[in-house]
Scaffold this motif. Structure first.
Motif, short mmCIF file in Angstrom:
data_model
loop_
_atom_site.label_atom_id
_atom_site.label_comp_id
_atom_site.label_asym_id
_atom_site.label_seq_id
_atom_site.Cartn_x
_atom_site.Cartn_y
_atom_site.Cartn_z
N ALA A 132 94.94 38.33 63.31
CA ALA A 132 94.75 38.50 64.71
C ALA A 132 94.61 39.86 65.15
O ALA A 132 93.71 40.59 65.72
N GLU A 133 95.78 40.57 64.71
CA GLU A 133 95.90 42.09 65.06
C GLU A 133 94.57 43.02 64.60
O GLU A 133 93.97 43.55 65.26
N ARG A 134 94.23 42.64 63.31
CA ARG A 134 93.12 43.37 62.73
C ARG A 134 91.84 43.03 63.56
O ARG A 134 91.31 44.20 64.08
N VAL B 259 91.51 41.90 66.65
CA VAL B 259 91.57 42.66 67.98
C VAL B 259 91.45 44.30 68.15
O VAL B 259 90.74 44.58 68.88
N VAL B 260 92.10 44.88 67.03
CA VAL B 260 91.78 46.30 67.09
C VAL B 260 90.46 46.61 66.84
O VAL B 260 89.80 47.49 67.46
N ARG B 261 89.70 45.96 66.07
CA ARG B 261 88.27 46.16 65.57
C ARG B 261 87.43 46.13 66.88
O ARG B 261 86.64 46.67 67.30
N MET B 262 87.90 44.99 67.59
CA MET B 262 86.96 44.73 68.83
C MET B 262 87.37 45.63 69.91
O MET B 262 86.42 46.15 70.65
N ILE B 263 88.63 46.17 70.17
CA ILE B 263 88.87 47.32 71.02
C ILE B 263 87.99 48.76 70.52
O ILE B 263 87.38 49.16 71.66
N GLU B 264 88.27 48.95 69.30
CA GLU B 264 87.49 50.05 68.77
C GLU B 264 85.67 49.92 69.15
O GLU B 264 85.29 50.90 69.30
N SER B 265 85.41 48.76 68.87
CA SER B 265 84.01 48.74 69.13
C SER B 265 83.42 48.31 70.74
O SER B 265 82.18 48.30 70.76
N GLY B 266 84.44 48.36 71.45
CA GLY B 266 84.11 48.03 72.94
C GLY B 266 83.95 46.77 73.44
O GLY B 266 83.47 46.76 74.48
N VAL C 8 97.37 46.68 72.38
CA VAL C 8 98.37 45.96 71.41
C VAL C 8 99.56 46.30 71.36
O VAL C 8 99.80 47.79 70.95
N SER C 9 100.45 45.69 71.65
CA SER C 9 101.92 46.37 71.49
C SER C 9 102.46 45.71 70.27
O SER C 9 102.72 44.46 69.99
#
Length: 466
Positions: free
Chosen positions: A371-373, A375-382, A388-389
């Motif tokens: 899930a963290e991976r 979410v991080v990819r989705m944040i980076e792609s906008g 994420v804490s």
């Protein structure tokens, strides 16, 4: 009786002026059988550079077309085998060059090299005198490239891209070379090579001018959409697939069926919803589509259930069909996008959520780490706005607000799109004026009002009430 030598001399004398080229076209048309009967001799002329592509393009086209025609004699059962699964369906009626059945033959290699030189160095004005034969030469060139493997297919990309510019009278014209370039880009997986041609909008389809017909338009949409999808641009891929599905037709074709299947997958990957077909689709096409894409509709139903286990089960059940259609990777992308779409949906409901809860709600395998991976990819792609804490394993979803549009880049993009819309509106208006002024349209309107039966058009100046 005219022989090859006489034709060569005529080409050398007549290729320098527009009047001479018209005469040369007439002469070469009348000498097609001679060129076919003496194709090896004519090819030798090109190899000797007695005729060159930059000066004698028209003669080169006729000679190479004659050579390709003499090689196009095999029955369909003996023609080039099926394309790899990622480029199905094949281009019907275009897989006819017998050159492709002997790709390493010296004659085939000579044709390929001469055709490449022609495509790269041809004179545009001469090419447009005979678009049909030029398309035939390009098609044989494409067939040989595909038959010879990846290296030759990649080598064919630039000549075909140049051929597009040579074959079209304007940047908005569709040509047969568009579909050929896209097919080679797909087969070689060099998808970005087709992007410059794909990014230029196409509005004109004129068979007499470019040799492009309805089938070429369908292949443009199918292969172009497949390239967009391969690059992850599913929204624009859907637009192209839908154009193929909505094209006027009296019966369902293999190309339209393939486009519809990919349309379903693109919509699932981009929006997460099963597509609805417009009402204006041909009834004959609409009747056949659902029966031709049962497995894809099942996948769409499984996707809409929001049950990841059901989606995986459906994909596995129909894996053989998806593999045969060449969309196995596409289906996997739909499955991968399923979790991202579910995460995006959570942003509408929650402000804070733990990674474990996200993994559970979206059906991700791998728990909090996966899930963290994601979410991080989705944040980076906008795709989402969040933080994420890692200390307490939570995600804080944020409202992007209106500031995301307050930028110089967005202003430029808006200005560009407004300009494009205004230009399109003007194009539609001018096209409407052309249709209204055309004899075919006026004859149709007159027939509708009785034509020669004595009935008067509304507003006719002979009207007694006027």
């Amino acid at each position: 009786m005219t022989d090859v030598s006489s034709l060569v001399r005529s080409a050398q004398q007549l290729s320098s002026t527009s009047t001479g080229l018209v005469k040369l076209q007439t002469l070469l048309d009348a000498s097609a059988e001679i060129l076919s009967a003496h194709a090896p001799e004519a090819i030798a002329v090109l190899e000797s550079r007695a005729l060159t592509p930059d000066v004698h393009s028209l003669a080169c086209i006729h000679i190479l077309c004659a050579a390709a025609s003499t090689a196009t004699t095999l029955p369909e059962s003996e023609s080039i085998g099926p394309a790899p699964s990622d480029v199905q369906p094949q281009t019907p009626a275009h897989r006819t060059s017998a050159f492709a059945t002997r790709p390493d033959d010296p004659v085939t290699i000579a044709f390929f090299d001469l055709a490449a030189a022609l495509l790269l160095g041809c004179d545009t004005s001469q090419v447009q005198l005979d678009p049909r034969r030029f398309s035939h030469v390009c098609g044989s060139f494409r067939d040989i490239a595909l038959a010879r493997g990846a290296a030759s297919t990649v080598a064919a990309l630039r000549p075909l891209a140049v051929a597009i510019d040579a074959a079209r009278p304007g940047p908005d014209h569709l040509t047969p070379q568009h579909a050929m370039l896209f097919e080679c880009a797909l087969r070689s997986k060099a998808h970005t090579a087709a992007i410059p041609a794909l990014d230029e909008p196409v509005f004109q389809v004129e068979p007499a001018t470019t040799g492009a017909d309805a089938e070429v338009h369908l292949l443009y949409c199918l292969h172009g959409g497949s390239i967009r999808a391969a690059l992850g641009d599913h929204a624009r891929a859907s637009e192209l697939f839908l154009q193929a599905v909505c094209a006027p037709a009296s019966e369902l074709s293999q190309i339209v069926t393939a486009a519809y299947k990919r349309f379903i997958l693109s919509e699932l990957a981009s929006t997460g919803t099963a597509p609805q077909l417009p009402r204006f689709i041909s009834p004959a096409v609409q009747r056949g589509l659902k029966a031709a894409a049962v497995e894809y509709m099942s996948l769409a139903d499984a996707h809409s259930s929001k049950d990841v286990a059901k989606l995986h089960e459906c994909a596995e059940e129909h894996a053989a069909v998806f593999e045969e259609d060449g969309v196995a990777d596409f289906v996997q992308e739909v499955i991968d996008s399923f979790a991202r779409q579910n995460v995006r949906g959570l942003t509408n409901t929650y402000l804070t959520l733990s990674l474990e809860d996200i993994a559970s709600a979206t059906g991700m395998e791998g728990g909090a780490t996966a899930a963290e991976r994601a979410v991080v990819r989705m944040i980076e792609s906008g795709d989402i706005h969040a933080s994420v804490s890692q200390r307490n394993g939570t995600v804080n979803f944020q409202d992007p607000g209106s500031d995301q549009y307050a930028s110089v880049e967005m202003t430029k993009r808006l200005d560009q799109e407004i300009t494009e819309v205004l230009a399109l509106a003007d194009r539609v208006r001018r096209r409407d004026d052309d249709v209204r002024a055309s004899k075919a349209y006026l004859d149709h309107v007159l027939d509708g009002f009785g034509g020669g039966s004595g009935l008067e058009m509304p507003g006719d100046p002979t009207d007694s009430d006027g």
